[in-house]
Design an enzyme around this catalytic site. Sequence first.
Site, short mmCIF file in Angstrom:
data_model
loop_
_atom_site.label_atom_id
_atom_site.label_comp_id
_atom_site.label_asym_id
_atom_site.label_seq_id
_atom_site.Cartn_x
_atom_site.Cartn_y
_atom_site.Cartn_z
N HIS A 94 0.83 -1.20 0.00
CA HIS A 94 0.00 0.00 0.00
C HIS A 94 0.87 1.25 0.00
O HIS A 94 2.06 1.20 0.29
CB HIS A 94 -0.93 0.03 1.23
N ASP A 96 0.51 5.14 1.73
CA ASP A 96 -0.24 5.66 2.88
C ASP A 96 -1.38 6.59 2.47
O ASP A 96 -1.18 7.57 1.74
CB ASP A 96 0.70 6.39 3.84
N ARG A 266 4.30 6.53 13.51
CA ARG A 266 4.43 7.17 12.21
C ARG A 266 3.82 8.56 12.23
O ARG A 266 2.79 8.78 12.85
CB ARG A 266 3.70 6.33 11.15
#
Length: 299
Positions: A94, A96, A266
């Site tokens: 993926h 983000d 993150r």
Amino acid sequence: MPITRLGPRFGAEIHGIDLGSLDDGQVVAIRRALVEHKVLFVPGQGRLDDAAQIEFGRRLGDVTTGHPIHDSGDVAPEVYAVDSQDNGFADVWHTDVTFVQRPPAISILRAVSLPPGGGDTSWADSQLAYESLSPGLRAWVDTLTAAHDGSREFGYYLAQRRKGRGNVWEGEVFTELKPVEHPVVRVHPESGRKGLFVNPGFTSHIVGVSEYESRGVLDILYAHLTKPEHTVRHRWQPGDVALWDNRSTAHYANRDYGDQHRVMHRITLRGDVPVGPVTALRPAEEIHRGAVAVPGAPG
């Protein structure tokens, strides 16, 4: 700044720096290196905490909310805590948050708690993948648009755990997951290079073709994107920080550590609306056809 390339065109390590005490020149160099190398690994950042991580992010760009939907608990709102004990897994390729109109430009990930083994992360170079497609296929995918939908991954979470009320994103409370459309090929706003901008995590289908054709095209692009020669893999160590450019990469976190605990924090930096080759060329084409009035031009 000592930068060690991990491959001829993709991935690099930076040693001997402290992300919490960079001078302005080093910050500029890191931003430039991100565009060139796409993913950077910086070891030895054990003293970095959430506040310092956020402050470093602010020196690189505009820090967003940690996530549009996920509630990371008792952390700063800018932090997305990826916790394996709270279903914090990313074991699908993926990029983000591509299910919003303006996906994040850059992600900065810090290892907080690592399992004794496993939990590596891999990144794929979407620009190299695009450039190594056959010319005919490149020309065709340049014209395509894809839908990105976060409901498969976060729909139940938003409805049940958040009761339909997510976080503040782009100045508004995130209350529903509406599919958005992005070009299949994205033109990088800083380098001008083209890269594939589809991912198995959030891309639902190609717009304007049959389901059968859409699945066939996406399967071809996904298989090509994640070829070993397009990827780099990182084995996490305590104190590691990774930075990557979401405009030119996809990534995958191995879920191979059983019931051991893995926590990563993150943050993301605000991006822009993805632009494809057709959109980027449209103004010039329209002027050429006479469809747009040019100031000072006759008629």
